[in-house]
Design a protein around this motif. Structure first.
Motif, PDB file in Angstrom:
ATOM      1  N   GLY A 117      61.690  47.590  46.507  1.00  0.00           N
ATOM      2  CA  GLY A 117      62.107  46.071  46.839  1.00  0.00           C
ATOM      3  C   GLY A 117      63.660  46.104  47.074  1.00  0.00           C
ATOM      4  N   PRO A 118      64.045  44.856  47.048  1.00  0.00           N
ATOM      5  CA  PRO A 118      65.415  44.463  47.234  1.00  0.00           C
ATOM      6  C   PRO A 118      66.412  44.795  46.026  1.00  0.00           C
ATOM      7  N   PRO A 119      67.779  44.939  46.040  1.00  0.00           N
ATOM      8  CA  PRO A 119      68.315  45.146  44.716  1.00  0.00           C
ATOM      9  C   PRO A 119      68.115  44.513  43.637  1.00  0.00           C
ATOM     10  N   GLU A 120      68.002  44.918  42.357  1.00  0.00           N
ATOM     11  CA  GLU A 120      67.838  44.057  41.287  1.00  0.00           C
ATOM     12  C   GLU A 120      68.471  44.875  39.990  1.00  0.00           C
ATOM     13  N   PRO A 121      69.005  44.340  39.285  1.00  0.00           N
ATOM     14  CA  PRO A 121      69.522  45.070  38.107  1.00  0.00           C
ATOM     15  C   PRO A 121      68.530  45.812  37.128  1.00  0.00           C
ATOM     16  N   GLY A 122      68.746  47.260  37.126  1.00  0.00           N
ATOM     17  CA  GLY A 122      67.942  48.080  36.474  1.00  0.00           C
ATOM     18  C   GLY A 122      66.889  49.021  37.328  1.00  0.00           C
ATOM     19  N   LYS A 123      66.706  48.273  38.427  1.00  0.00           N
ATOM     20  CA  LYS A 123      65.891  49.232  39.282  1.00  0.00           C
ATOM     21  C   LYS A 123      66.578  50.722  39.611  1.00  0.00           C
ATOM     22  N   ASP A 124      65.704  51.637  39.934  1.00  0.00           N
ATOM     23  CA  ASP A 124      66.165  52.949  40.450  1.00  0.00           C
ATOM     24  C   ASP A 124      66.130  53.173  41.898  1.00  0.00           C
ATOM     25  N   LEU A 125      67.028  53.929  42.447  1.00  0.00           N
ATOM     26  CA  LEU A 125      67.244  54.245  43.851  1.00  0.00           C
ATOM     27  C   LEU A 125      67.369  55.749  43.899  1.00  0.00           C
ATOM     28  N   LEU A 126      66.579  56.171  45.061  1.00  0.00           N
ATOM     29  CA  LEU A 126      66.510  57.787  45.151  1.00  0.00           C
ATOM     30  C   LEU A 126      66.975  57.944  46.433  1.00  0.00           C
ATOM     31  N   LEU A 127      68.253  58.608  46.751  1.00  0.00           N
ATOM     32  CA  LEU A 127      68.847  59.066  47.785  1.00  0.00           C
ATOM     33  C   LEU A 127      68.694  60.595  47.935  1.00  0.00           C
ATOM     34  N   GLN A 128      68.657  60.940  49.294  1.00  0.00           N
ATOM     35  CA  GLN A 128      68.873  62.374  49.674  1.00  0.00           C
ATOM     36  C   GLN A 128      70.212  62.579  50.234  1.00  0.00           C
ATOM     37  N   GLY A 129      71.016  63.408  49.815  1.00  0.00           N
ATOM     38  CA  GLY A 129      72.649  63.731  50.179  1.00  0.00           C
ATOM     39  C   GLY A 129      72.352  65.029  51.010  1.00  0.00           C
ATOM     40  N   ARG A 130      72.961  64.918  52.131  1.00  0.00           N
ATOM     41  CA  ARG A 130      73.013  66.147  53.073  1.00  0.00           C
ATOM     42  C   ARG A 130      74.487  66.753  53.128  1.00  0.00           C
ATOM     43  N   PHE A 131      74.555  67.820  52.650  1.00  0.00           N
ATOM     44  CA  PHE A 131      75.952  68.556  52.371  1.00  0.00           C
ATOM     45  C   PHE A 131      75.815  69.854  52.939  1.00  0.00           C
ATOM     46  N   TYR A 132      76.494  70.134  53.852  1.00  0.00           N
ATOM     47  CA  TYR A 132      76.685  71.476  54.751  1.00  0.00           C
ATOM     48  C   TYR A 132      75.438  72.193  54.870  1.00  0.00           C
ATOM     49  N   GLY A 133      74.366  71.329  55.287  1.00  0.00           N
ATOM     50  CA  GLY A 133      73.147  72.190  55.642  1.00  0.00           C
ATOM     51  C   GLY A 133      72.125  72.281  54.493  1.00  0.00           C
ATOM     52  N   LEU A 134      72.556  71.629  53.152  1.00  0.00           N
ATOM     53  CA  LEU A 134      71.922  71.658  52.037  1.00  0.00           C
ATOM     54  C   LEU A 134      71.251  70.511  51.817  1.00  0.00           C
ATOM     55  N   ARG A 135      70.205  69.936  50.972  1.00  0.00           N
ATOM     56  CA  ARG A 135      69.734  68.797  50.496  1.00  0.00           C
ATOM     57  C   ARG A 135      69.650  68.592  49.257  1.00  0.00           C
ATOM     58  N   PHE A 136      70.030  67.376  48.689  1.00  0.00           N
ATOM     59  CA  PHE A 136      70.093  67.061  47.302  1.00  0.00           C
ATOM     60  C   PHE A 136      69.656  65.537  46.945  1.00  0.00           C
ATOM     61  N   TYR A 137      68.682  65.776  45.949  1.00  0.00           N
ATOM     62  CA  TYR A 137      68.064  64.302  45.808  1.00  0.00           C
ATOM     63  C   TYR A 137      68.878  63.759  44.527  1.00  0.00           C
ATOM     64  N   LEU A 138      69.488  62.477  44.771  1.00  0.00           N
ATOM     65  CA  LEU A 138      70.275  61.866  43.815  1.00  0.00           C
ATOM     66  C   LEU A 138      69.693  60.591  43.386  1.00  0.00           C
ATOM     67  N   GLY A 139      69.540  60.433  41.991  1.00  0.00           N
ATOM     68  CA  GLY A 139      69.254  59.314  41.371  1.00  0.00           C
ATOM     69  C   GLY A 139      70.283  58.472  40.949  1.00  0.00           C
ATOM     70  N   LEU A 140      69.710  57.123  41.206  1.00  0.00           N
ATOM     71  CA  LEU A 140      70.785  55.997  41.006  1.00  0.00           C
ATOM     72  C   LEU A 140      70.128  54.673  40.190  1.00  0.00           C
ATOM     73  N   ARG A 141      70.829  54.119  39.556  1.00  0.00           N
ATOM     74  CA  ARG A 141      70.326  52.792  38.877  1.00  0.00           C
ATOM     75  C   ARG A 141      71.223  51.549  39.272  1.00  0.00           C
ATOM     76  N   ILE A 142      70.622  50.363  39.741  1.00  0.00           N
ATOM     77  CA  ILE A 142      71.333  49.220  40.225  1.00  0.00           C
ATOM     78  C   ILE A 142      71.618  48.644  38.862  1.00  0.00           C
ATOM     79  N   HIS A 143      73.026  48.303  38.958  1.00  0.00           N
ATOM     80  CA  HIS A 143      73.682  47.922  37.809  1.00  0.00           C
ATOM     81  C   HIS A 143      73.724  46.336  37.881  1.00  0.00           C
ATOM     82  N   ASP A 144      74.062  45.527  38.861  1.00  0.00           N
ATOM     83  CA  ASP A 144      74.488  44.417  39.075  1.00  0.00           C
ATOM     84  C   ASP A 144      74.198  43.979  40.467  1.00  0.00           C
ATOM     85  N   VAL A 145      73.957  42.485  40.794  1.00  0.00           N
ATOM     86  CA  VAL A 145      73.833  42.020  41.987  1.00  0.00           C
ATOM     87  C   VAL A 145      74.789  40.803  41.896  1.00  0.00           C
ATOM     88  N   VAL A 146      75.675  40.620  42.862  1.00  0.00           N
ATOM     89  CA  VAL A 146      76.561  39.640  42.891  1.00  0.00           C
ATOM     90  C   VAL A 146      76.440  38.591  44.184  1.00  0.00           C
TER      91      VAL A 146
END
Length: 220
Positions: A87-116
């Motif tokens: 869903g839309p950004p909300e404090p406390g929700k988690d976000l999973l990204l895939q980083g692409r770095f010179y042919g490699l793939r990394f899964y990156l975890g983040l947590r939404i802290h605040d919405v202004v």
């Protein structure tokens, strides 16, 4: 989220696993508005199509840019691709990204802290602001917080996309990945921020232009 049913299920599990991860830094120990020893502060401001002075115009530049920021459309998928967010950004929700770095793939975890969502005062001026930020979880290649927001200055009608990032390289156990990030990570970071600004300008202009196009006439 694209891909086969098996891939989607695997990504859902990865996203669910993020809820058990802590942040990989302590935000309360830092003033993220200024550089510290070993930490970077990056601040980018991208002008977007202006509007008349006053509150945001319905369907105008600010509202269009707000939607793009909400949906994380400013991220260049050649560098960072959103994999899953519930869903839309909300404090406390988690976000999973895939980083692409010179042919490699990394899964990156983040947590939404605040919405202004409101107004800010700066140098005697008032801006309507909407945005959100996220913080890095354990296992991320970086530590820190990224803020992304869209502003409209009510006195002039100027509309801006703003990025503010407080970050440093995280502890990376894999020696090859660690060396690669030491050599190219900072360059990739800055390229991501610059491309995000260019994408916001391009996508906002394209969306506004599409709204102005008359509907196609249906053949008789």
């Amino acid at each position: 989220m694209r891909g086969s049913t098996r891939v989607r299920r695997r990504m859902l599990r990865r996203h669910a696993d993020l809820s058990r991860l802590p942040l990989n830094f302590d935000p309360d120990r830092h003033d993220m508005s200024r550089p510290e020893d070993g930490w970077h502060v990056d601040d980018y401001l991208q002008p977007l199509p202006a509007e008349p002075p006053g509150p945001p115009t319905p369907g105008g530049s600010w509202e269009t840019a707000r939607r793009l920021v909400r949906d994380y459309e400013h991220a260049d998928p050649a560098i960072i691709r959103e994999v899953y967010r519930s869903g839309p950004p909300e404090p406390g929700k988690d976000l999973l990204l895939q980083g692409r770095f010179y042919g490699l793939r990394f899964y990156l975890g983040l947590r939404i802290h605040d919405v202004v969502d409101g107004h800010i005062e700066q140098d005697g001026r008032t801006a309507r602001v909407w945005g959100w930020n996220y913080q890095t979880l354990k296992g991320h290649l970086e530590r820190g917080q990224m803020d992304q927001e869209v502003r409209k200055w009510l006195d002039t009608g100027e509309v801006e996309f703003h990025i503010h990032v407080f970050s440093q390289r995280a502890d990376i156990p894999n020696p090859l990945v660690r060396i690669g990030f030491i050599l190219f990570g900072r360059f990739t970071q800055l390229r991501f921020y610059r491309r995000a600004c260019r994408r916001m300008e391009k996508l906002t202009k394209a969306a506004l232009a599409a709204q102005r196009q008359p509907p196609e006439e249906k053949p008789a």
